[in-house]
Design a protein around this motif. Sequence first.
Motif, PDB file in Angstrom:
ATOM      1  N   ALA A 130      32.007   0.024   1.367  1.00  0.00           N
ATOM      2  CA  ALA A 130      31.478  -1.255   0.884  1.00  0.00           C
ATOM      3  C   ALA A 130      32.376  -2.409   1.310  1.00  0.00           C
ATOM      4  N   ALA A 131      33.688  -2.150   1.397  1.00  0.00           N
ATOM      5  CA  ALA A 131      34.627  -3.201   1.762  1.00  0.00           C
ATOM      6  C   ALA A 131      34.534  -3.582   3.233  1.00  0.00           C
ATOM      7  N   THR A 132      34.140  -2.648   4.093  1.00  0.00           N
ATOM      8  CA  THR A 132      34.097  -2.914   5.539  1.00  0.00           C
ATOM      9  C   THR A 132      32.677  -2.962   6.087  1.00  0.00           C
ATOM     10  N   ALA A 133      31.685  -2.923   5.214  1.00  0.00           N
ATOM     11  CA  ALA A 133      30.290  -2.840   5.669  1.00  0.00           C
ATOM     12  C   ALA A 133      29.909  -4.016   6.561  1.00  0.00           C
ATOM     13  N   SER A 134      30.448  -5.196   6.284  1.00  0.00           N
ATOM     14  CA  SER A 134      30.078  -6.367   7.077  1.00  0.00           C
ATOM     15  C   SER A 134      30.568  -6.256   8.513  1.00  0.00           C
ATOM     16  N   TRP A 135      31.538  -5.390   8.782  1.00  0.00           N
ATOM     17  CA  TRP A 135      32.011  -5.205  10.153  1.00  0.00           C
ATOM     18  C   TRP A 135      31.065  -4.310  10.951  1.00  0.00           C
TER      19      TRP A 135
END
Length: 439
Positions: A130-135
Amino acid sequence: MRSFRLKDWRRRGSYYAPDPSFLDIADAEQSGALPSPPPQQATTESVCNRSLTFSMDTDDSSFGKTLLLLWLSYGLAKREGRAFFIDDSRWVYGRYTSYFAPPPSQGCSPPAPHHILPCPHQARHLVVSAATASWTFGPGFDEAFVQQRRHGAEKYQRIYELARAGFEDLFTLVGEDAGYARSRIAGMKKDAASHGGSVVGMQIRRGDQHPLEYQFSRDYLPLERYAAGARTLFRTLLSGRAPHHATSDLADFSTMVEYVHSPLLLASDDPETIAAPELAEAAAPFTVQKAQERILLATKAALDQTSPVAPIREPGSAYVKHVDENSGWEGGFYSALFHSLGNPKATSASGTLERLDSLSSIDSDDDFRASEQAMRMRELVGRAYLLDLAVLGQSDGVVCAVSSAACRVLGVMLGWEAVVNNRWINVDDARPWSWNGER
């Protein structure tokens, strides 16, 4: 020259365009740019050449968002020929296999942890959380998979197919919950078929999730809107089954003597929604039923009956100094309330979500978060959520608000034909299906 530079800039911004300056960790170790790691313990399987690991998040309490990211990650890994692994070591809901069957075998072993990277996308071994999903699922992903020249849900069909692949291969409930879900939906469909009807579901989110529609962005959508959507869906389903000459009376629901036996199922994070007079009146002549009755979220009234709390009153005084009270799920799901489950300090006499939020903002390695009591309670919440999805996902159609992750999950479960043929109805801001609720 300008044209060349423009094309080169676009190429470098592409989702799959390689970065010539990137050196994968394994290559760096082989070339001597990084020191060689200590020898790994021998395994019977060779290490996968390429992989994607989905890390279940520590802090994100949204089960629906986790499912969407999980399914998208699986579908992307499958499309790119990567092995797929799940890391549930720090998931707030416990172990993945407490709810689902293990993911399909990959035929190779996971890479060493220090070989796994969140970016760039060309890395041999990716990790998504969830913390890196935007990448992984950011603007570059949209550029590669969103079909901008199409309209409505068809813009997101390629993304939908990725999520659908994840659902088909990963959503297999385990234990008695699986049998209950199959039995429940089979009984509902049999009863509906005997009256020439259909099974329609409503998913109503309350709590800390508010609609996208500006008018209700600080409140909740009226229950009449869900009921109106359900009536429209029943009408659509009946018109598809009834003879052409019989559809002229569909506007008069009071004449549908047989069809009112069709189940109208409700799943909500607020257990008091089903008893709301507003919903019963708007849904008439249909009777609203609970999607499943195996695991139910308790209200304060129910808890007071099973575990009453005696008031503490000073002799001869009308003043009550401090009274512990039961706290139920009135109002719906709140992240702070979820994180406080099993915490002995979270006595509801404090009475406010602000207090619960302060109790939940403890270190992720605190003993409370790993306590057996807390995990049992969280597991029950997760199982109840999944049973609701399992039942509604097998219905003939669903009405929900796309601002809710569960609504978007149900769109994936119903299938693409349901989404494009209006058997998945969003009542929030008239938006089409998209994995993140955006237009």
